[in-house]
Structure formats: structure tokens, C-alpha cells
Write a protein that holds these residues in place. Structure first.
Motif, PDB file in Angstrom:
ATOM      1  N   ILE A  19       0.828  -1.195   0.000  1.00  0.00           N
ATOM      2  CA  ILE A  19       0.000   0.000   0.000  1.00  0.00           C
ATOM      3  C   ILE A  19       0.870   1.255   0.000  1.00  0.00           C
ATOM      4  O   ILE A  19       1.788   1.387   0.819  1.00  0.00           O
ATOM      5  CB  ILE A  19      -0.944   0.020   1.217  1.00  0.00           C
ATOM      6  N   THR A  20       0.550   2.173  -0.911  1.00  0.00           N
ATOM      7  CA  THR A  20       1.347   3.391  -1.071  1.00  0.00           C
ATOM      8  C   THR A  20       0.519   4.624  -0.707  1.00  0.00           C
ATOM      9  O   THR A  20      -0.689   4.545  -0.497  1.00  0.00           O
ATOM     10  CB  THR A  20       1.845   3.533  -2.517  1.00  0.00           C
ATOM     11  N   GLN A  21       1.210   5.779  -0.661  1.00  0.00           N
ATOM     12  CA  GLN A  21       0.553   7.050  -0.346  1.00  0.00           C
ATOM     13  C   GLN A  21      -0.028   7.734  -1.578  1.00  0.00           C
ATOM     14  O   GLN A  21      -0.927   8.561  -1.465  1.00  0.00           O
ATOM     15  CB  GLN A  21       1.542   7.991   0.345  1.00  0.00           C
ATOM     16  N   SER A  22       0.491   7.431  -2.758  1.00  0.00           N
ATOM     17  CA  SER A  22      -0.019   8.064  -3.984  1.00  0.00           C
ATOM     18  C   SER A  22       0.058   7.086  -5.142  1.00  0.00           C
ATOM     19  O   SER A  22       0.861   6.133  -5.135  1.00  0.00           O
ATOM     20  CB  SER A  22       0.768   9.336  -4.323  1.00  0.00           C
ATOM     21  N   ASN A  23      -0.767   7.321  -6.159  1.00  0.00           N
ATOM     22  CA  ASN A  23      -0.762   6.450  -7.341  1.00  0.00           C
ATOM     23  C   ASN A  23       0.553   6.548  -8.107  1.00  0.00           C
ATOM     24  O   ASN A  23       0.994   5.567  -8.707  1.00  0.00           O
ATOM     25  CB  ASN A  23      -1.927   6.837  -8.256  1.00  0.00           C
ATOM     26  N   ILE A  24       1.175   7.717  -8.101  1.00  0.00           N
ATOM     27  CA  ILE A  24       2.459   7.864  -8.799  1.00  0.00           C
ATOM     28  C   ILE A  24       3.562   7.149  -8.044  1.00  0.00           C
ATOM     29  O   ILE A  24       4.484   6.598  -8.641  1.00  0.00           O
ATOM     30  CB  ILE A  24       2.787   9.354  -9.009  1.00  0.00           C
ATOM     31  N   GLU A  25       3.475   7.121  -6.720  1.00  0.00           N
ATOM     32  CA  GLU A  25       4.426   6.313  -5.947  1.00  0.00           C
ATOM     33  C   GLU A  25       4.284   4.841  -6.321  1.00  0.00           C
ATOM     34  O   GLU A  25       5.284   4.123  -6.442  1.00  0.00           O
ATOM     35  CB  GLU A  25       4.198   6.490  -4.449  1.00  0.00           C
ATOM     36  N   SER A  26       3.051   4.381  -6.512  1.00  0.00           N
ATOM     37  CA  SER A  26       2.836   2.989  -6.946  1.00  0.00           C
ATOM     38  C   SER A  26       3.555   2.716  -8.260  1.00  0.00           C
ATOM     39  O   SER A  26       4.223   1.684  -8.419  1.00  0.00           O
ATOM     40  CB  SER A  26       1.338   2.721  -7.113  1.00  0.00           C
TER      41      SER A  26
END
Length: 269
Positions: free
Chosen positions: A118-125
């Protein structure tokens, strides 16, 4: 003025900022919470507040009420997600997905036995996937080009009709209200728990013929089982003085009533 938004560049929050009435210099932060912490006299924040499929973003809502900030404007954006990988499904060890995107893609994720990060942002994913392409995959926004990835599943969102509501948050309560149709929000914190408590809150709004849009209970954090209520309602600019009457009536029985914001109503409401 500066605008604190969830980064890196390319997030839905960055895109939503283009709809704001005023233009800002964007400052990118790694989480919604840190975006709110950046608010000061020269910096506002734009955060996602509510999604069609996954409801309120409590990280942002709780930070607004905790620090005494205010909602002064809102915009909405169509959102959706694709699944990308460079290896077949049976070789994927980890899927990177943002915490709210996870709640919007549950059907696809539950149909497949993935280990989720689980990430903090979609771009981090996306960025984490690009560093581990030989054994991973990512849930990414539909506006990102997928042509360079070997395996793509389009539109893994649980519903194609999916929107996120973003709010501009400031240190001071807004005073310029251009629109005739508005929304307001209050935080009501009761003195004590009792039978009929919620009914009595709702009855005040009903007496003034105000349409409630949402009521959300949030833990007070000082004792278990005690809650504050975040309430949103429709109101017309010509009747804005009614809010003071509501506050006065509620404060006869409730310990604290705080105005969170008065802001524009979204187009199809």
C-alpha cells in the motif's frame, strides 16, 4: 500563494488543481497529511475528501478538524485505474496500490491472489513498480500511458462511474462567496452521550429546511466511544445567516460547534 498537493507530479490531486478559480504555485508532498501540515498564511492545500466508491478520506478530514483549518472551495474529477505489469499474472509477487485506489479496485484485487504493497499516492505505486518490474505490478491512473508495458488490464475500477471530490483547505475561513448555491460544513462535539442525541442534531437542520448531504461520526480521541459529527448541508447564499442560528441552537445542548467551511456546491448537486 502556494498550494500544497499530494505528489509526485501526475497525481489526480495535481490534475484537480487546474480546476481551481485561482492559480497557485504547486508544492508537492509525499502524503495527504503532510500536505495539510504545510498550510500557513501563504500556503493552501488541495486534498481529496470523498470518493464515489470508497467514501471519505479520513486522513484529510481528521487533519482539517484537528488543526482548525477550513474548507473554502471544492472541485471534482473523474477517476479510474488500469493494471500494468511486465510479467504474467502468475509471476507477480507484489502489486503496488495507493490506499484509496485499493478501495476502488477491490473486485479485481480480490479476484487475484496478490501480495499488496500500500502506497501514499498512485504515482508512488508506478515508481515502485518501475524499480521492480521483473516481479511486480501496479494499479495506476488511466491518464498514464500504458503502451510500454507488456501486460495491461484496462479499467480495473469497480465502476466506470467514479469521481473524487477535492477541497481547498486554508488557515482562515473564506469570506468571498460568489455562487448562489452553496454547501456548508460543521463539526458538532456533544457534551455527553444520551438517547436521542443524533435525532436532536438532525432536527435542528430539518427545522430550517436544510438538505443534509452527509453526516460522519469521528472519534474524539480523548475517550473511547465518544464521537464528533462532521455534517455537510446545502444552503443558499441568501440564507447564509441561518448558519449562525443553527450554531446558537446546537450550542444550547452541545459543547462545541465549529464552522468547517462554506463553499461552492458542485455542478450536478
Amino acid at each position: 500563494m502556494k498550494l500544497a498537493v499530494l505528489g509526485p507530479s501526475g497525481t489526480y490531486t495535481c490534475i484537480a488543481s487546474e480546476q481551481l478559480k485561482s492559480k497557485y504555485e504547486l508544492e508537492l508532498y509525499p502524503s495527504i497529511f503532510k500536505s495539510i501540515l504545510a498550510i500557513d498564511d501563504t500556503t493552501d492545500a488541495l486534498i481529496p475528501l470523498e470518493n464515489t466508491l470508497d467514501g471519505f478520506v479520513f486522513e484529510g478530514l481528521d487533519a482539517i478538524t484537528k488543526y482548525g483549518y477550513h474548507i473554502v472551495e471544492q472541485v471534482k474529477l473523474d477517476v479510474g485505474f488500469n493494471f500494468v505489469s511486465d510479467v504474467p499474472l502468475n509471476q507477480i509477487k507484489t502489486v503496488y496500490v495507493q490506499f484509496k485506489a485499493h478501495g476502488q479496485c477491490l473486485e479485481f484485487l480480490n479476484d487475484n491472489d496478490f501480495d499488496l504493497y500500500i502506497t501514499q499516492s498512485n504515482i508512488e505505486s508506478l515508481e515502485l513498480f518501475l524499480k521492480n518490474k521483473d516481479c511486480s505490478a501496479a494499479i495506476i491512473p488511466t491518464h498514464i500511458d500504458t503502451s510500454k508495458y507488456r501486460y495491461v488490464v484496462k479499467n480495473v475500477t469497480d465502476s466506470l462511474k467514479n469521481e473524487t471530490r477535492f477541497v481547498r483547505v486554508t488557515k482562515k475561513l473564506g469570506t468571498v462567496l460568489e455562487d448562489e448555491k452553496l454547501m456548508g460544513s460543521l463539526l458538532v462535539t456533544p457534551i455527553n452521550d444520551r438517547a436521542g442525541l443524533l435525532y436532536d442534531i438532525l432536527k435542528v437542520f430539518s427545522n430550517y429546511n436544510l438538505n443534509l448531504k452527509s453526516i460522519v461520526s469521528r472519534p474524539r480521541r480523548d475517550v473511547i466511544g465518544r464521537y464528533s459529527f462532521y455534517i455537510e448541508f446545502d444552503i443558499l447564499k441568501e440564507n447564509i445567516e441561518v448558519i449562525n442560528k443553527i450554531i446558537s441552537e446546537l450550542e444550547n445542548d452541545f459543547n462545541k460547534v465549529k464552522v468547517i467551511g462554506i463553499y461552492n456546491r458542485l455542478g450536478d448537486e
